[in-house]
Design an enzyme around this catalytic site. Structure first.
Site, mmCIF file in Angstrom:
data_model
loop_
_atom_site.group_PDB
_atom_site.id
_atom_site.type_symbol
_atom_site.label_atom_id
_atom_site.label_comp_id
_atom_site.label_asym_id
_atom_site.label_seq_id
_atom_site.Cartn_x
_atom_site.Cartn_y
_atom_site.Cartn_z
ATOM 1 C CE LYS A 184 -3.631 -2.441 -0.312
ATOM 2 N NZ LYS A 184 -4.412 -3.174 0.655
HETATM 3 C C1 LIG Z 1 -5.466 -4.304 1.015
HETATM 4 C C2 LIG Z 1 -6.934 -4.116 1.018
HETATM 5 C C3 LIG Z 1 -7.725 -4.415 2.132
HETATM 6 C C4 LIG Z 1 -7.186 -5.153 3.318
HETATM 7 O O1 LIG Z 1 -6.147 -4.500 3.929
HETATM 8 P P1 LIG Z 1 -5.280 -5.266 5.035
HETATM 9 O O2 LIG Z 1 -4.553 -4.144 5.705
HETATM 10 O O3 LIG Z 1 -4.368 -6.187 4.283
HETATM 11 O O4 LIG Z 1 -6.212 -5.968 5.924
HETATM 12 C C5 LIG Z 1 -9.066 -4.112 2.094
HETATM 13 N N1 LIG Z 1 -9.627 -3.548 1.020
HETATM 14 C C6 LIG Z 1 -8.914 -3.250 -0.080
HETATM 15 C C7 LIG Z 1 -9.595 -2.612 -1.235
HETATM 16 C C8 LIG Z 1 -7.547 -3.551 -0.122
HETATM 17 O O5 LIG Z 1 -6.853 -3.293 -1.233
#
Ligand SMILES: *Cc1c(COP(=O)(O)O)cnc(C)c1O
Length: 383
Positions: A184
């Site tokens: 991210k």
């Molecule tokens: C990465 C992601 C999540 C989950 O995030 P985590 O921190 O890995 O739990 C939820 N929604 C979207 C759209 C994502 O890309």
């Protein structure tokens, strides 16, 4: 062809991240403590929300947001099939049911025109996803929510830097959930955040993220004197640690610099790929800031004579790693079997799911890396 494999979504870690983690380890306080509090305060200020509560993932953030919203068995939450499974799984974890509506074919974001007809008397919330970093049409979503007395809980896993009509994402719906997963825009290995202006919800999230124990339970071993805690709710183990926050503190300080770099890469892709038979991301809507999380192209399978997966595998052979965001969620076995979904249920999401490919977009990429991706795509998709 490049010599080394270009990893998709490799995090841009720097020396100050490493030094802060080491300092955390040396401090002896590695659990939830002062660095988490500092990261929350920084995030709260960055977004401009009244409250920011750090947790150990966006999935946890989404689940807690559902719980404090009172979402439970018998309820429905309207969301998009063009997302990561965590979005809808979080709804299922409460005993409620996700109700999918199709996305806009161009933006990949939930289509507000389709939300109204999905509202029933069981609907409790709308859960939009700012797909790839592009803000959803929040004016229309908020208006619908007001009309039907629904909560708006936003999945902003892609959208830390995003803004909509002068407001940062994180200040619009009742609750907004962010991710700091390794791929991210801000990375703490695992981590998440909820922002809200609602003091009561914020206090509950804080408590429910740590077993439902009374306030500041993490201080009970500090030098301020032993504090007894009381359990007021059967909560969860969703707290962030200071080791994770140590990464977040410095990453957040660099967030706009990294965004600028990804914006440059975005423009290089736009220019370098213009001649190829693929759909590039649509320009940002006026008055919005796109968080530049995923540069997604849709492969023209007719013109290239190649499926998306073939393109993806040929790129791997040229040492370019890519991602797929996403196979439409309703077509995964659990969702097919439980809700009876089949191909054709949400054609726009399926069309994207069949053709989409996410190109490397880490702020760590050099201009030569970007050129390698463009060259490889010309070789694989060009005439
Ligand atoms: C990465 C992601 C999540 C989950 O995030 P985590 O921190 O890995 O739990 C939820 N929604 C979207 C759209 C994502 O890309």
């Amino acid at each position: 062809m490049r010599d080394d494999f270009l990893i998709f979504g490799s995090p841009a870690l720097e020396e100050d991240d490493i030094a802060e983690v080491v300092a955390t380890l040396r401090s002896g306080w590695i659990g939830t403590g002062p660095r988490v509090a500092r990261f929350e305060e920084m995030f709260r200020e960055y977004v401009g929300a009244r409250h920011a509560i750090a947790v150990n993932s966006c999935t946890a953030a989404l689940h807690l947001s559902m719980v404090v919203s009172g979402v439970g068995p018998g309820d429905e939450v309207i969301t998009t099939p063009m997302t990561f499974c965590a979005t809808a799984n979080a709804v299922l974890h409460t005993g409620a049911v996700p109700v999918f509506v199709d996305v806009d074919p161009v933006t990949g974001c939930i289509d507000p025109d389709r939300i109204a007809s999905a509202v029933t008397e069981r609907t409790k919330a709308i859960l939009p996803v700012h797909y790839a970093g592009r803000p959803c049409e929040m004016d229309r979503i908020q208006a619908l929510a007001r009309r039907h007395s629904l909560l708006v809980i936003e999945d902003a896993a892609h959208a830390i830097e995003a803004a909509y009509h002068g407001r940062k994402i994180g200040t619009i719906g009742q609750l907004t959930c962010f991710s700091f997963y390794v791929t991210k825009n801000v990375v703490t290995a695992e981590g998440g955040m909820v922002t809200t202006d609602d003091a009561e919800m914020a206090a509950k999230i804080k408590m429910y993220a740590l077993h439902g124990m009374s306030k500041d339970a993490w201080r009970r071993f500090s030098d301020e004197g032993y504090k007894h805690y009381e359990v007021t709710f059967p909560g969860f183990k969703y707290n962030m640690t200071d080791i994770q926050a140590a990464l977040g503190i410095h990453q957040l300080a660099r967030v706009d610099r990294n965004w600028k770099r990804r914006d440059e890469i975005w423009a290089q892709y736009d220019e370098g790929l213009a001649a190829l038979p693929l759909e590039r991301p649509a320009p940002s809507a006026p008055g919005t800031v796109h968080a530049r999380h995923l540069y997604t192209v849709l492969i023209d399978t007719k013109a290239t004579g190649k499926s998306r997966d073939r393109v993806l595998n040929e790129l791997i052979r040229l040492n370019i790693g890519t991602g797929v965001h996403y196979t439409a969620l309703h077509l995964h076995p659990y969702y097919r079997e439980r809700f009876g979904f089949a191909e054709g249920a949400f054609p726009h999401a399926e069309r994207i799911g069949d053709r989409t490919l996410s190109l490397p977009l880490s702020s760590k990429l050099t201009n030569d890396d970007v050129k390698d991706v463009i060259k490889a795509l010309h070789r694989v998709c060009g005439a």
